[in-house]
Design a protein around this motif. Structure first.
Motif, short mmCIF file in Angstrom:
data_model
loop_
_atom_site.label_atom_id
_atom_site.label_comp_id
_atom_site.label_asym_id
_atom_site.label_seq_id
_atom_site.Cartn_x
_atom_site.Cartn_y
_atom_site.Cartn_z
N THR A 41 0.85 -1.18 0.00
CA THR A 41 0.00 0.00 0.00
C THR A 41 0.88 1.23 0.00
O THR A 41 2.06 1.16 0.32
CB THR A 41 -0.92 0.02 1.23
OG1 THR A 41 -0.11 -0.01 2.41
CG2 THR A 41 -1.88 -1.15 1.23
N THR A 45 -3.09 5.54 0.96
CA THR A 45 -4.00 4.43 1.26
C THR A 45 -3.92 4.05 2.73
O THR A 45 -4.95 3.76 3.35
CB THR A 45 -3.69 3.23 0.35
OG1 THR A 45 -3.79 3.66 -1.02
CG2 THR A 45 -4.66 2.08 0.61
N ARG A 46 -2.72 4.07 3.31
CA ARG A 46 -2.61 3.74 4.74
C ARG A 46 -3.33 4.78 5.60
O ARG A 46 -3.97 4.44 6.59
CB ARG A 46 -1.14 3.59 5.13
CG ARG A 46 -0.53 2.29 4.63
CD ARG A 46 0.82 2.01 5.24
NE ARG A 46 1.81 3.02 4.87
CZ ARG A 46 2.50 3.01 3.73
NH1 ARG A 46 2.31 2.05 2.85
NH2 ARG A 46 3.38 3.94 3.48
N THR A 111 -5.72 8.60 -3.17
CA THR A 111 -6.81 7.65 -3.05
C THR A 111 -8.10 8.42 -2.75
O THR A 111 -8.06 9.57 -2.32
CB THR A 111 -6.54 6.62 -1.92
OG1 THR A 111 -7.56 5.64 -1.95
CG2 THR A 111 -6.51 7.27 -0.55
#
Length: 151
Positions: A41, A45-46, A111
């Protein structure tokens, strides 16, 4: 009348799985693939995953608040220097990682995954120092969790 497929017939090209090593190997490969999917990732995204988790922690009563503290870098060797974070009202989350010498962008990640769980009524753009924690304040408004502030 028997209807079905016989695998123990001498005429059949199909044989029951008798090689357990083959089955175990396939299972391990599938498990490894699923594990690695979560390992690759990016920084944005994290953070989005953290927002998803934090949104579930906001109580259901109106005006309830929860502050998420995302420590950066969240993965060693990625975005170790200064960075820029943007959470915008159209639902995008963008992280720009800078280099140490010239403070130029060396990578960027984006994202919209978090927008399934929270609304972002305003756009926030922050310049952060290396290893500086990103604070995202969530609040329940009109039954929805919203990003109320980012520091």
């Amino acid at each position: 009348m028997n209807v079905g497929l016989r695998t123990d017939s001498p005429e059949s090209d199909l044989s029951p799985i008798s090689n357990w090593r083959h089955l175990i190997l396939r299972t391990l490969l599938l498990f490894l693939l699923l594990l690695l999917t979560g390992c690759f990732t990016d920084a944005a995204t994290r953070i989005a995953y953290d927002i998803e988790t934090a949104a579930k922690r906001v109580e259901h009563s109106e005006n309830s608040k929860f502050t998420l503290a995302h420590r950066t870098p969240s993965k060693k060797g990625e975005c170790d220097n200064n960075y820029k974070a943007q959470l915008d009202k159209i639902g995008a989350l963008i992280i720009w990682c800078k280099d140490e010498k010239n403070n130029q962008t060396v990578s960027s990640h984006s994202t919209s995954y978090h927008s399934r769980f929270v609304d972002t009524p305003d756009t926030y753009i922050l310049e952060k120092n290396a290893r500086e924690t990103l604070f995202i304040e969530l609040e329940r408004r009109n039954g929805r969790v919203v990003i109320a502030d980012v520091k």
